[in-house]
Design a protein around this motif. Structure first.
Motif, PDB file in Angstrom:
ATOM      1  N   SER A  68      22.904  26.274-128.827  1.00  0.00           N
ATOM      2  CA  SER A  68      22.273  27.387-129.537  1.00  0.00           C
ATOM      3  C   SER A  68      23.311  28.073-130.416  1.00  0.00           C
ATOM      4  O   SER A  68      24.459  28.276-129.999  1.00  0.00           O
ATOM      5  N   ILE A  69      22.889  28.421-131.644  1.00  0.00           N
ATOM      6  CA  ILE A  69      23.823  29.060-132.574  1.00  0.00           C
ATOM      7  C   ILE A  69      23.047  30.011-133.477  1.00  0.00           C
ATOM      8  O   ILE A  69      21.876  29.775-133.800  1.00  0.00           O
ATOM      9  N   GLN A  70      23.693  31.094-133.863  1.00  0.00           N
ATOM     10  CA  GLN A  70      23.135  32.026-134.834  1.00  0.00           C
ATOM     11  C   GLN A  70      23.650  31.658-136.228  1.00  0.00           C
ATOM     12  O   GLN A  70      24.732  31.074-136.371  1.00  0.00           O
ATOM     13  N   GLY A  71      22.881  32.009-137.244  1.00  0.00           N
ATOM     14  CA  GLY A  71      23.286  31.668-138.602  1.00  0.00           C
ATOM     15  C   GLY A  71      24.654  32.214-138.974  1.00  0.00           C
ATOM     16  O   GLY A  71      25.436  31.547-139.661  1.00  0.00           O
TER      17      GLY A  71
ATOM     18  N   LEU B 230      25.254  19.058-138.325  1.00  0.00           N
ATOM     19  CA  LEU B 230      26.150  18.551-139.357  1.00  0.00           C
ATOM     20  C   LEU B 230      25.345  17.711-140.335  1.00  0.00           C
ATOM     21  O   LEU B 230      24.533  16.874-139.926  1.00  0.00           O
ATOM     22  N   VAL B 231      25.568  17.942-141.621  1.00  0.00           N
ATOM     23  CA  VAL B 231      24.988  17.117-142.679  1.00  0.00           C
ATOM     24  C   VAL B 231      26.153  16.466-143.412  1.00  0.00           C
ATOM     25  O   VAL B 231      26.971  17.157-144.028  1.00  0.00           O
ATOM     26  N   CYS B 232      26.237  15.145-143.325  1.00  0.00           N
ATOM     27  CA  CYS B 232      27.371  14.407-143.889  1.00  0.00           C
ATOM     28  C   CYS B 232      26.872  13.475-144.984  1.00  0.00           C
ATOM     29  O   CYS B 232      25.863  12.784-144.805  1.00  0.00           O
ATOM     30  N   LEU B 233      27.592  13.456-146.096  1.00  0.00           N
ATOM     31  CA  LEU B 233      27.205  12.645-147.242  1.00  0.00           C
ATOM     32  C   LEU B 233      28.317  11.659-147.580  1.00  0.00           C
ATOM     33  O   LEU B 233      29.501  12.014-147.570  1.00  0.00           O
ATOM     34  N   ASN B 234      27.924  10.432-147.882  1.00  0.00           N
ATOM     35  CA  ASN B 234      28.842   9.388-148.348  1.00  0.00           C
ATOM     36  C   ASN B 234      30.113   9.314-147.505  1.00  0.00           C
ATOM     37  O   ASN B 234      30.042   9.049-146.309  1.00  0.00           O
ATOM     38  N   GLU B 235      31.289   9.586-148.085  1.00  0.00           N
ATOM     39  CA  GLU B 235      32.538   9.442-147.329  1.00  0.00           C
ATOM     40  C   GLU B 235      32.606  10.364-146.121  1.00  0.00           C
ATOM     41  O   GLU B 235      33.351  10.095-145.169  1.00  0.00           O
TER      42      GLU B 235
ATOM     43  N   ASP C 196      19.534  24.334-137.508  1.00  0.00           N
ATOM     44  CA  ASP C 196      18.204  23.733-137.537  1.00  0.00           C
ATOM     45  C   ASP C 196      17.454  24.150-136.278  1.00  0.00           C
ATOM     46  O   ASP C 196      17.780  23.703-135.181  1.00  0.00           O
ATOM     47  N   HIS C 197      16.470  25.048-136.444  1.00  0.00           N
ATOM     48  CA  HIS C 197      15.702  25.569-135.310  1.00  0.00           C
ATOM     49  C   HIS C 197      16.629  26.110-134.216  1.00  0.00           C
ATOM     50  O   HIS C 197      16.432  25.855-133.025  1.00  0.00           O
ATOM     51  N   GLY C 198      17.646  26.845-134.642  1.00  0.00           N
ATOM     52  CA  GLY C 198      18.564  27.469-133.705  1.00  0.00           C
ATOM     53  C   GLY C 198      19.669  26.565-133.198  1.00  0.00           C
ATOM     54  O   GLY C 198      20.521  27.010-132.420  1.00  0.00           O
TER      55      GLY C 198
ATOM     56  N   TRP D   1      24.365  28.426-146.601  1.00  0.00           N
ATOM     57  CA  TRP D   1      23.766  29.132-147.733  1.00  0.00           C
ATOM     58  C   TRP D   1      23.191  28.112-148.716  1.00  0.00           C
ATOM     59  O   TRP D   1      23.726  27.026-148.887  1.00  0.00           O
ATOM     60  N   GLY D   2      22.102  28.482-149.375  1.00  0.00           N
ATOM     61  CA  GLY D   2      21.526  27.632-150.414  1.00  0.00           C
ATOM     62  C   GLY D   2      20.970  26.317-149.906  1.00  0.00           C
ATOM     63  O   GLY D   2      21.137  25.275-150.549  1.00  0.00           O
ATOM     64  N   VAL D   3      20.278  26.346-148.766  1.00  0.00           N
ATOM     65  CA  VAL D   3      19.732  25.119-148.176  1.00  0.00           C
ATOM     66  C   VAL D   3      18.426  24.743-148.876  1.00  0.00           C
ATOM     67  O   VAL D   3      17.518  25.568-149.012  1.00  0.00           O
ATOM     68  N   VAL D   4      18.341  23.485-149.292  1.00  0.00           N
ATOM     69  CA  VAL D   4      17.185  22.981-150.038  1.00  0.00           C
ATOM     70  C   VAL D   4      16.293  22.149-149.122  1.00  0.00           C
ATOM     71  O   VAL D   4      16.784  21.333-148.340  1.00  0.00           O
TER      72      VAL D   4
END
Length: 226
Positions: A16-19, A68-73, A62-64, A218-221
């Motif tokens: 569980s984590i807060q923003g 991690l969101v990892c892209l490419n490398e 994500d829902h509390g 911040w700025g999540v699409v």
């Protein structure tokens, strides 16, 4: 028509984590992986400054749950964290054991489409010092929205270039619904954050971040479907 493949890995953890704890989450993961691996924190280990590049490892909620969101490398770099024998993180002095709740691997094609896609962006920190001064000088809401629309378009084009895709046609962006404008605390400074709906003729993955602070929630699409 040219295109570029974008690989994406999303890992949500059973904790569980807060923003407002996302910067601490980033620091704890970077420490566990090793500060020498700078994709985890984007600091320049040689100069002590910052790498001015799009963050390929981003920290979300994500829902509390921490995610991690990892892209490419950034996907390959994640093994520096996963290879650690103990995944317990220290979040602001709180010992937090984590384990994988959900793991998704996806591949996207970056190109300019003939049709627009609709998105929602949450708490987007659009304005720097210069364009904030321009923004407050504009008296009408339509003029302010036009400025935000141009900033969003510029940021999306910059994002595509940093991900290795050079658009052959114009990237078209249209703000369709201003949901919220409010003051928030960012690095102990009051800044404006925007939540809004927009259309764009580029397919963007869910949870990718845009703008200032995009590595820490911040700025999540997210795409609007239906």
């Amino acid at each position: 028509m040219t295109s570029t493949k974008l690989r994406l890995l999303m890992v949500a953890f059973d904790a569980s984590i807060q923003g407002w704890e996302l910067p601490a989450f980033r620091g704890a993961v970077a420490e566990k992986a090793g500060y020498e691996h700078d994709l985890f924190h984007n600091h320049n280990n040689e100069t002590g400054g910052y790498h001015y590049r799009f963050p390929l490892i981003q920290y979300k909620q994500d829902h509390g749950r921490p995610m991690l969101v990892c892209l490419n490398e950034g996907i390959e770099e994640l093994h520096h964290f996963f290879s650690q024998p103990d995944w317990t993180l220290m979040l602001r002095g709180r010992s937090t054991p984590i384990r994988i709740h959900r793991l998704d691997v996806k591949q996207y094609t970056l190109n300019v489409s003939d049709k627009p896609f609709r998105y929602h962006i949450r708490q987007w920190l659009a304005l720097n010092e210069d364009n904030y001064a321009t923004y407050i000088r504009l008296s009408g809401m339509l003029e302010r929205i036009a400025l935000l629309q141009q900033i969003l378009q510029n940021q999306l084009v910059g994002l595509l270039y940093q991900l290795g895709y050079e658009p052959e046609r114009p990237v078209e962006v249209a703000i369709q619904n201003m949901k919220e404008e409010r003051w928030v605390d960012y690095k102990q400074i009051k800044v404006l954050a925007y939540s809004l709906e927009f259309s764009c003729n580029v397919a963007l993955p869910d949870y990718i971040g845009i703008g200032k602070g995009c590595s820490t929630g911040w700025g999540v699409v997210k795409r609007l479907r239906g």
